[in-house]
Design a protein around this motif. Structure first.
Motif, PDB file in Angstrom:
ATOM      1  N   MET A 204       0.833  -1.200   0.000  1.00  0.00           N
ATOM      2  CA  MET A 204       0.000   0.000   0.000  1.00  0.00           C
ATOM      3  C   MET A 204       0.867   1.249   0.000  1.00  0.00           C
ATOM      4  O   MET A 204       0.516   2.271  -0.594  1.00  0.00           O
ATOM      5  N   GLY A 205       2.024   1.161   0.675  1.00  0.00           N
ATOM      6  CA  GLY A 205       2.950   2.291   0.625  1.00  0.00           C
ATOM      7  C   GLY A 205       3.444   2.549  -0.782  1.00  0.00           C
ATOM      8  O   GLY A 205       3.554   3.698  -1.222  1.00  0.00           O
ATOM      9  N   ILE A 206       3.741   1.463  -1.508  1.00  0.00           N
ATOM     10  CA  ILE A 206       4.149   1.615  -2.911  1.00  0.00           C
ATOM     11  C   ILE A 206       3.026   2.244  -3.721  1.00  0.00           C
ATOM     12  O   ILE A 206       3.249   3.108  -4.576  1.00  0.00           O
ATOM     13  N   LEU A 207       1.791   1.805  -3.434  1.00  0.00           N
ATOM     14  CA  LEU A 207       0.644   2.364  -4.150  1.00  0.00           C
ATOM     15  C   LEU A 207       0.500   3.853  -3.865  1.00  0.00           C
ATOM     16  O   LEU A 207       0.254   4.654  -4.773  1.00  0.00           O
ATOM     17  N   PHE A 208       0.662   4.239  -2.599  1.00  0.00           N
ATOM     18  CA  PHE A 208       0.572   5.656  -2.258  1.00  0.00           C
ATOM     19  C   PHE A 208       1.638   6.457  -2.995  1.00  0.00           C
ATOM     20  O   PHE A 208       1.380   7.557  -3.494  1.00  0.00           O
ATOM     21  N   LYS A 209       2.844   5.914  -3.062  1.00  0.00           N
ATOM     22  CA  LYS A 209       3.913   6.625  -3.758  1.00  0.00           C
ATOM     23  C   LYS A 209       3.596   6.755  -5.245  1.00  0.00           C
ATOM     24  O   LYS A 209       3.855   7.793  -5.857  1.00  0.00           O
ATOM     25  N   ALA A 210       3.044   5.677  -5.828  1.00  0.00           N
ATOM     26  CA  ALA A 210       2.680   5.742  -7.247  1.00  0.00           C
ATOM     27  C   ALA A 210       1.589   6.771  -7.483  1.00  0.00           C
ATOM     28  O   ALA A 210       1.646   7.564  -8.426  1.00  0.00           O
ATOM     29  N   VAL A 211       0.571   6.756  -6.589  1.00  0.00           N
ATOM     30  CA  VAL A 211      -0.510   7.741  -6.718  1.00  0.00           C
ATOM     31  C   VAL A 211       0.035   9.154  -6.551  1.00  0.00           C
ATOM     32  O   VAL A 211      -0.279  10.068  -7.320  1.00  0.00           O
ATOM     33  N   GLY A 212       0.886   9.331  -5.532  1.00  0.00           N
ATOM     34  CA  GLY A 212       1.448  10.660  -5.302  1.00  0.00           C
ATOM     35  C   GLY A 212       2.350  11.114  -6.432  1.00  0.00           C
ATOM     36  O   GLY A 212       2.308  12.272  -6.856  1.00  0.00           O
ATOM     37  N   GLY A 213       3.176  10.178  -6.950  1.00  0.00           N
ATOM     38  CA  GLY A 213       4.058  10.542  -8.055  1.00  0.00           C
ATOM     39  C   GLY A 213       3.291  10.939  -9.293  1.00  0.00           C
ATOM     40  O   GLY A 213       3.598  11.948  -9.938  1.00  0.00           O
ATOM     41  N   ASN A 214       2.267  10.147  -9.639  1.00  0.00           N
ATOM     42  CA  ASN A 214       1.452  10.495 -10.807  1.00  0.00           C
ATOM     43  C   ASN A 214       0.659  11.768 -10.567  1.00  0.00           C
ATOM     44  O   ASN A 214       0.410  12.537 -11.500  1.00  0.00           O
ATOM     45  N   PHE A 215       0.250  11.975  -9.334  1.00  0.00           N
ATOM     46  CA  PHE A 215      -0.440  13.222  -8.986  1.00  0.00           C
ATOM     47  C   PHE A 215       0.434  14.423  -9.327  1.00  0.00           C
ATOM     48  O   PHE A 215      -0.003  15.377  -9.979  1.00  0.00           O
ATOM     49  N   ILE A 216       1.694  14.362  -8.907  1.00  0.00           N
ATOM     50  CA  ILE A 216       2.603  15.484  -9.150  1.00  0.00           C
ATOM     51  C   ILE A 216       2.890  15.630 -10.640  1.00  0.00           C
ATOM     52  O   ILE A 216       2.855  16.735 -11.198  1.00  0.00           O
ATOM     53  N   ILE A 217       3.157  14.497 -11.306  1.00  0.00           N
ATOM     54  CA  ILE A 217       3.491  14.554 -12.733  1.00  0.00           C
ATOM     55  C   ILE A 217       2.343  15.149 -13.542  1.00  0.00           C
ATOM     56  O   ILE A 217       2.542  16.025 -14.394  1.00  0.00           O
ATOM     57  N   LEU A 218       1.121  14.676 -13.274  1.00  0.00           N
ATOM     58  CA  LEU A 218      -0.025  15.170 -14.038  1.00  0.00           C
ATOM     59  C   LEU A 218      -0.299  16.639 -13.745  1.00  0.00           C
ATOM     60  O   LEU A 218      -0.640  17.409 -14.650  1.00  0.00           O
ATOM     61  N   GLN A 219      -0.169  17.030 -12.476  1.00  0.00           N
ATOM     62  CA  GLN A 219      -0.391  18.435 -12.146  1.00  0.00           C
ATOM     63  C   GLN A 219       0.620  19.329 -12.856  1.00  0.00           C
ATOM     64  O   GLN A 219       0.268  20.373 -13.419  1.00  0.00           O
ATOM     65  N   VAL A 220       1.886  18.911 -12.831  1.00  0.00           N
ATOM     66  CA  VAL A 220       2.925  19.705 -13.495  1.00  0.00           C
ATOM     67  C   VAL A 220       2.691  19.737 -15.003  1.00  0.00           C
ATOM     68  O   VAL A 220       2.813  20.790 -15.649  1.00  0.00           O
ATOM     69  N   LEU A 221       2.347  18.566 -15.575  1.00  0.00           N
ATOM     70  CA  LEU A 221       2.122  18.492 -17.016  1.00  0.00           C
ATOM     71  C   LEU A 221       1.000  19.427 -17.451  1.00  0.00           C
ATOM     72  O   LEU A 221       1.170  20.238 -18.378  1.00  0.00           O
ATOM     73  N   PHE A 222      -0.146  19.325 -16.783  1.00  0.00           N
ATOM     74  CA  PHE A 222      -1.281  20.145 -17.208  1.00  0.00           C
ATOM     75  C   PHE A 222      -1.059  21.619 -16.878  1.00  0.00           C
ATOM     76  O   PHE A 222      -1.534  22.491 -17.609  1.00  0.00           O
ATOM     77  N   PHE A 223      -0.336  21.897 -15.804  1.00  0.00           N
ATOM     78  CA  PHE A 223       0.000  23.293 -15.516  1.00  0.00           C
ATOM     79  C   PHE A 223       0.862  23.870 -16.638  1.00  0.00           C
ATOM     80  O   PHE A 223       0.631  24.998 -17.098  1.00  0.00           O
ATOM     81  N   CYS A 224       1.843  23.094 -17.091  1.00  0.00           N
ATOM     82  CA  CYS A 224       2.698  23.559 -18.186  1.00  0.00           C
ATOM     83  C   CYS A 224       1.898  23.725 -19.477  1.00  0.00           C
ATOM     84  O   CYS A 224       2.114  24.684 -20.231  1.00  0.00           O
TER      85      CYS A 224
END
Length: 701
Positions: A204-224
């Motif tokens: 579940m920790g790995i899942l949280f990290k994956a969710v958090g990582g994709n959260f950041i990537i998508l936010q940065v991508l769409f912001f750009c």
């Protein structure tokens, strides 16, 4: 300090804060805010720790007991919020889960899809669902005046395995070790979590990290992406001066002077630049039309020869006034098919210039004209009040409503059309395990034929839709065919480009690449690049900018010449994408062959092992059935001449015992099962509407 008395047992928290603030001003503090708290010295005997990470340690065991109690409340076999609905919380991202869970197996599938990026799997079967709060941050724990503890904000609560609660603690109490770590340890002690539950917690920790990582990537991508799009449109009015308009004064009189005066008043960053040309060099309006047609200028404004003299005669009254032609004074040439909204704005600006020139003419010549203007001649007065009408010479009128989406939705739909069909093709190839079974050259040929046919039909449908809703737009059959062929090339090169994405990018990155590609291309044609900052001029290298300008050239019958750069750009994408896509097929085939080879070896080993086990069992049974008769065991038989006393020993072989026999049997079984698998593969392909399926290029015969 002496004015404030404070007792730890009777004084309020507000008074303590006030004491700390005054004490800090007088005595300073220890430690620093970077560690989440400060030590304030109140007196020589008393120091108070204050800050965001200060927690009453006696609260932690009590909260742990509350969580342990919640972990005993079970609620069936349907995970998610109590009463149903979409699951919410840190585990599922900002928008929550995109499906309603109906079973633990469905929840397993949901989690494993997200764990695939880490190549992990999770199995929650056998773990009871209990009531979990899932947001036990300190902000949601209230210590009352009566020393009771209240938990608030139950929006994320639901029925989940109990270790979910423990795993979420470190995320809802980020950088709050003094609260999170002891609470985690106490809960683990109360519950006595098993090793399996601890392992699942790590997943579940790995899942949280994956969710958090994709959260950041998508936010940065769409912001750009948003910044890129808004940057292209930012202060476009201030770049209007980059749109040039040719001006030729064939008259050389008062009207030309009025136009120049009006332009000086309107001139600025928000008005098109008026470039005056010599009437000797551009002796005919047809030459100006050619300049506009060849996109040297956005428009061309000219004054008809002898216009000022005709206007002066029209102000004298009589037949000169009644026969005066207002439309033979000031005219402009433009092409509405070239970025229709921008071309319309240029036309409006020229209307403003014409009106300003009329006012300038009246201010300059009005007093003299009024002295000679016949008071009773209505025609002369009409000429004075409205001396000319700006005449529009539109090379390709484009006023239909659908024109607004030619450079937006039409292009987006073409790109999405190719992407989703490519996904279907790749899915079918993966389902039938074509890679590794078929020669790469054949796969390349078949995929190329499929892509050509699909984009051929798709571009025909798109062109047909444009023509069906053209609404009186003056276009003909030749332009229809040219539009069709151009869109066909554009669609096919994008099909190949998306194939390159799917081959060379990690699967989770492909949707991000799609969004980025679509937005970059659409931004290149939202406005003429002359209205965007110079940085955006790189978009000349994008195929969408090339195809749109090529379409404008076709629709306006050659009045937007762009073949010299549009076709090289598009063919560059076509050839480079085809090359990379072909290499990608060989790459996929290589890995596909390795995977099939691995499966075959594993299957052969399993067959050989099963065969050996079966033979050993058979030999054991045969030995048990044998009779311990000496004559039969020795198996002696007399043959031929009894006097010679020749005895030939014979052995009973009820089973295959030699290694060669075993390998021969394994090979026979392998060949038979391989043929069965081939037949089954063809049957499955026929049952799935003819997915790509060919005879295998190798077998083990």
């Amino acid at each position: 300090m002496e004015a404030i008395t404070w007792d730890v047992h009777t004084s309020s928290e507000e008074l303590l804060v006030e004491v700390c603030i005054k004490a800090e001003k007088e005595n300073g503090h220890y430690s620093n805010y970077g560690r989440g708290y400060v030590m304030v010295k109140i007196s020589d005997d008393i120091a108070v720790k204050i800050g965001g990470l200060v927690t009453a340690t006696d609260i932690i065991p009590r909260i742990a007991r509350i969580i342990a109690h919640l972990g005993q409340i079970q609620g069936g076999q349907v995970p998610g919020p109590v009463g149903g609905g979409l699951a919410q919380g840190h585990l599922f991202g900002d928008d929550g889960a995109d499906v309603i869970f109906t079973s633990v197996s469905g929840f397993n599938t949901y989690l494993n899809k997200r764990l695939a990026i880490a190549k992990k799997t999770i199995d929650l079967s056998g773990h009871p669902l209990v009531l979990c709060h899932l947001d036990l941050g300190r902000r949601n724990v209230i210590l009352g005046d009566d020393d009771t503890i209240s938990l608030v904000n139950w929006n994320d609560a639901g029925l989940y395995p109990r270790f979910f609660e423990v795993r979420v603690l470190s995320y809802v109490n980020y950088r709050c070790g003094p609260f999170d770590t002891p609470l985690d340890e106490d809960i683990t002690t109360f519950w006595g979590l098993t090793e399996e539950e601890k392992r699942l917690m790590d997943l579940m920790g790995i899942l949280f990290k994956a969710v958090g990582g994709n959260f950041i990537i998508l936010q940065v991508l769409f912001f750009c992406i948003f910044c890129y799009i808004f940057g292209a449109l930012f202060q476009q009015d201030s770049h209007t001066h980059n749109l040039t308009v040719a001006f030729v004064d064939y008259d050389g009189g008062a009207i030309g002077a009025a136009v120049r005066d009006a332009y000086r008043q309107l001139q600025g960053n928000k008005f098109p630049e008026l470039i005056e040309l010599s009437p000797l060099q551009y002796s005919q309006p047809s030459i100006l039309e050619s300049k506009v047609c060849h996109i040297d200028f956005w428009a061309a404004l000219y004054i008809s020869p002898n216009a000022s003299n005709r206007l002066a005669e029209g102000l004298t009254g009589g037949t000169s006034s009644s026969s005066y032609n207002r439309s033979d004074v000031l005219s402009f040439i433009w092409n509405e098919a070239r970025y229709s909204t921008t071309a319309d704005s240029v036309a409006i600006k020229l209307q403003d210039l014409s009106e300003a020139a009329r006012i300038a003419y009246s201010n300059t010549n009005g007093a003299a004209v009024l002295q000679t203007l016949p008071a009773g001649d209505a025609a002369a007065i009409s000429v004075f009040s409205d001396p000319w009408q700006l005449v529009s010479i539109n090379l390709q009128p484009t006023s239909q409503g659908s024109r607004l989406i030619y450079n937006t939705l039409v292009i987006i739909l073409i790109l999405l059309q190719e992407f989703f069909y490519l996904g279907i093709i790749n899915g079918l190839y993966a389902k039938f395990k074509v890679y590794g079974r078929i020669r790469p050259g054949r796969i390349v040929t078949v995929r190329l034929i499929i892509s050509i046919l699909y984009t051929f039909v798709g571009s025909l449908c798109t062109t047909g839709a444009i023509w069906a809703f053209r609404g009186g737009w003056d276009v003909n059959g030749k332009q229809f065919v040219l539009t069709w062929m151009s869109l066909w090339l554009f669609a096919h090169l994008n099909f190949l480009t998306f194939d390159v994405f799917s081959v060379w990018l990690p699967p989770p990155m492909v949707p991000m690449a799609l969004v980025t590609w679509v937005m970059l291309n659409i931004t290149s044609i939202l406005l003429p690049l002359a209205l965007s900052p110079r940085f955006y001029r790189w978009a000349y290298a994008l195929p969408t900018h090339a195809i749109y300008n090529l379409l404008v050239d076709i629709w306006s019958r050659g009045c937007n010449p762009s073949l010299y750069y549009a076709l090289p750009v598009m063919f560059a994408y076509e050839l480079s994408s085809l090359t990379l896509s072909t290499l990608g097929v060989y790459r996929r085939s290589h890995y596909g062959f390795l995977e099939l080879e691995k499966e075959e070896k594993a299957f052969q080993a399993k067959v050989a092992e099963s065969l050996a086990t079966a033979r050993e069992d058979s030999e054991g049974e045969s030995r048990e059935r044998r009779r311990p008769e000496r004559g039969e065991e020795e198996g002696e038989a007399d043959v031929g001449d009894e006097e010679a006393g020749v005895v030939v020993p014979t052995h009973r072989r009820g089973t295959i015992t030699t290694l060669a026999d075993r390998e021969e049997m394994a090979g026979r079984i392998w060949r038979e099962t391989t043929q069965l698998r081939q037949d089954r593969s063809r049957t499955e392909a026929d049952a799935n509407f003819g997915g790509p399926c060919f005879e295998l290029t190798f077998n083990n015969k």
